[in-house]
Design an enzyme around this catalytic site. Structure first.
Site, mmCIF file in Angstrom:
data_model
loop_
_atom_site.group_PDB
_atom_site.id
_atom_site.type_symbol
_atom_site.label_atom_id
_atom_site.label_comp_id
_atom_site.label_asym_id
_atom_site.label_seq_id
_atom_site.Cartn_x
_atom_site.Cartn_y
_atom_site.Cartn_z
ATOM 1 N N LYS A 117 28.400 88.997 43.992
ATOM 2 C CA LYS A 117 29.206 89.817 43.079
ATOM 3 C C LYS A 117 30.275 89.006 42.364
ATOM 4 C CE LYS A 117 28.347 94.438 44.692
ATOM 5 N NZ LYS A 117 28.851 95.755 45.029
ATOM 6 N N LYS A 200 17.798 93.261 44.610
ATOM 7 C CA LYS A 200 17.771 94.627 45.119
ATOM 8 C C LYS A 200 18.149 95.628 44.020
ATOM 9 C CE LYS A 200 22.247 95.947 47.017
ATOM 10 N NZ LYS A 200 22.309 97.265 46.398
ATOM 11 N N LYS A 203 23.205 100.430 42.017
ATOM 12 C CA LYS A 203 23.751 101.368 41.037
ATOM 13 C C LYS A 203 24.605 100.664 40.001
ATOM 14 C CE LYS A 203 26.248 103.678 44.515
ATOM 15 N NZ LYS A 203 26.997 102.693 45.306
HETATM 16 P P1 ATP Z 1 26.848 98.549 44.093
HETATM 17 O O1 ATP Z 1 25.865 97.923 43.143
HETATM 18 O O2 ATP Z 1 28.050 99.112 43.427
HETATM 19 O O3 ATP Z 1 27.182 97.657 45.275
HETATM 20 P P2 ATP Z 1 24.819 99.835 45.678
HETATM 21 O O4 ATP Z 1 23.676 100.493 45.001
HETATM 22 O O5 ATP Z 1 24.617 98.525 46.316
HETATM 23 O O6 ATP Z 1 26.062 99.828 44.675
HETATM 24 P P3 ATP Z 1 26.485 100.713 47.888
HETATM 25 O O7 ATP Z 1 27.444 101.830 47.720
HETATM 26 O O8 ATP Z 1 27.030 99.322 47.849
HETATM 27 O O9 ATP Z 1 25.336 100.883 46.774
HETATM 28 O O10 ATP Z 1 25.686 100.914 49.237
HETATM 29 C C1 ATP Z 1 25.528 102.202 49.853
HETATM 30 C C2 ATP Z 1 24.423 102.158 50.875
HETATM 31 O O11 ATP Z 1 23.151 102.041 50.216
HETATM 32 C C3 ATP Z 1 24.505 100.979 51.848
HETATM 33 O O12 ATP Z 1 24.114 101.432 53.130
HETATM 34 C C4 ATP Z 1 23.484 100.008 51.314
HETATM 35 O O13 ATP Z 1 22.960 99.159 52.315
HETATM 36 C C5 ATP Z 1 22.429 100.957 50.779
HETATM 37 N N1 ATP Z 1 21.655 100.340 49.706
HETATM 38 C C6 ATP Z 1 22.151 99.895 48.532
HETATM 39 N N2 ATP Z 1 21.171 99.411 47.767
HETATM 40 C C7 ATP Z 1 20.022 99.542 48.486
HETATM 41 C C8 ATP Z 1 18.656 99.211 48.233
HETATM 42 N N3 ATP Z 1 18.314 98.650 47.097
HETATM 43 N N4 ATP Z 1 17.748 99.488 49.202
HETATM 44 C C9 ATP Z 1 18.122 100.074 50.363
HETATM 45 N N5 ATP Z 1 19.385 100.398 50.666
HETATM 46 C C10 ATP Z 1 20.331 100.143 49.736
HETATM 47 MG MG MG Z 2 26.275 97.509 47.195
#
Ligand code: ATP
Ligand code: MG
Length: 338
Positions: A117, A200, A203
């Site tokens: 990040k 991965k 969002k």
């Molecule tokens: P950001 O990009 O802002 O970090 P994010 O999509 O990674 O958002 P988080 O809020 O950081 O979402 O993570 C919330 C939960 O979703 C965590 O338990 C994380 O491990 C899970 N998670 C995030 N992305 C994935 C993915 N691609 N596959 C499975 N689990 C995920």
């Molecule tokens: Mg995340």
């Protein structure tokens, strides 16, 4: 080790809209753990984590409410689980300060999320982004949580949470914080970007085509899956055949997680299919599973005051657990007045 109440904690950042990765890797499993009834379950919209990168204030407010609606629409019941936003329980930030003084710079520098990040311009990243894992340890340990369901990407942060608990216990000669167990299970612990099988799904990814949002309509979901990057081969009939085929593996894993089966079972049915046939089947399945959630989210979003009431009630319940843990921590550390 002391006996701890079996308790689950997990959080999601209101840093954008919920994705299919968040749903399959985290939220769907939060619901299972709630419904199993083996644990107390505490789920949090981690708004303090979200602001480690700039968030427009109005967008943050909306994303927090929408995330709360997503939790409820996916099956989290505020009468069974504690559901709240992090900033409203000050003990998270207070314990995080103590953990900032326990965690070591070298531990933080090794975190892959920090490296990803912060990118090349890490001198310009916020101090909060660097300290993120200490706040995450506080989120978990302020509830003495024993189990944390997360996606694969959070494994390293959970190891660090254990390191912080162990170091605190050692430094002060106590047996106070539990060594939390990560719970990383299912076919979709790491859902990959639809545009790049090595990244991965997130969002916060700038490309909306890289992800499926829980709020996408049926046409958008079908279009994103149709355009998902794949290779020209047919699907293999066994999972070994997915080696070196990350995009194909990703779509098979998503299908398996959505239909609550295994990748092997998916390939037993779809082995030999071309993507031109498999992608529409996957799109139908995704729409079938996600449409009821997105419809319910929209309905809940019509009454933001009710969402705010649920969050306020959750914060009060969370504080009842967190306040005595923080007080005891201050006592252990030697703070007068604790
Ligand atoms: P950001 O990009 O802002 O970090 P994010 O999509 O990674 O958002 P988080 O809020 O950081 O979402 O993570 C919330 C939960 O979703 C965590 O338990 C994380 O491990 C899970 N998670 C995030 N992305 C994935 C993915 N691609 N596959 C499975 N689990 C995920
Ligand atoms: Mg995340």
């Amino acid at each position: 080790m002391a006996a701890f109440t079996p308790r689950v904690f997990s959080g999601i950042q209101p840093s954008g809209g919920l994705t299919l990765g968040n749903y399959l890797g985290a939220m769907k499993r939060f619901v299972t753990m709630q419904d199993e009834g083996k644990f107390e379950t505490v789920y949090c919209m981690v708004d303090l984590h979200a602001i480690t990168v700039w968030q427009d204030p109005a967008a943050l407010t909306r994303a927090t409410r929408e995330l709360c609606a997503g939790f409820i629409a996916a099956g989290i019941d505020p009468s069974k689980s504690i559901l709240f936003n992090q900033s409203q329980v000050a003990e998270h930030a207070q314990l995080a300060w103590i953990f900032n003084c326990v965690a070591r710079m070298g531990w933080m520098q090794r975190m892959t999320q920090w490296k990803d990040k912060a990118g090349k311009n890490s001198q310009n990243a916020s101090l909060g982004l660097f300290a993120y894992p200490a706040l995450m340890a506080a989120d978990i340990l302020v509830y003495h949580a024993t189990h944390v369901p997360v996606g694969e990407d959070q494994k390293q942060h959970l190891e660090l949470t254990r390191d912080i608990a162990i170091k605190f216990n050692n430094d002060f000669g106590v047996d106070f914080f539990p060594e939390t167990e990560p719970v990383i299970e299912g076919a979709a612990t790491r859902v990959m970007s639809l545009r790049d099988g090595s990244k991965k799904m997130s969002k916060s990814d700038p490309s909306d085509m890289s992800r499926i949002n829980l709020t996408d309509d049926a046409d958008t979901i079908a279009q994103k899956i149709r355009k998902a990057r794949t290779d020209p081969e047919a699907l293999p009939s066994e999972v070994d055949g997915l080696d070196e085929r990350p995009e194909a593996r990703n779509l098979v894993n998503i299908y398996a997680a959505l239909s609550e089966t295994t990748p092997d079972a998916v390939l037993a049915d779809h082995g030999g299919s071309q993507f031109s046939a498999f992608k529409p089947a996957l799109a139908d399945l995704a729409v079938d599973k996600l449409a009821p959630i997105s419809t319910e989210m929209s309905r809940l979003m019509e009454d933001p005051a009710e969402i705010d009431r649920i969050l306020a009630q959750g914060a009060a319940q969370a504080r009842e657990i967190a306040a005595p843990v923080l007080k005891k921590t201050y006592e252990i550390v030697g703070m007068v007045g604790a």
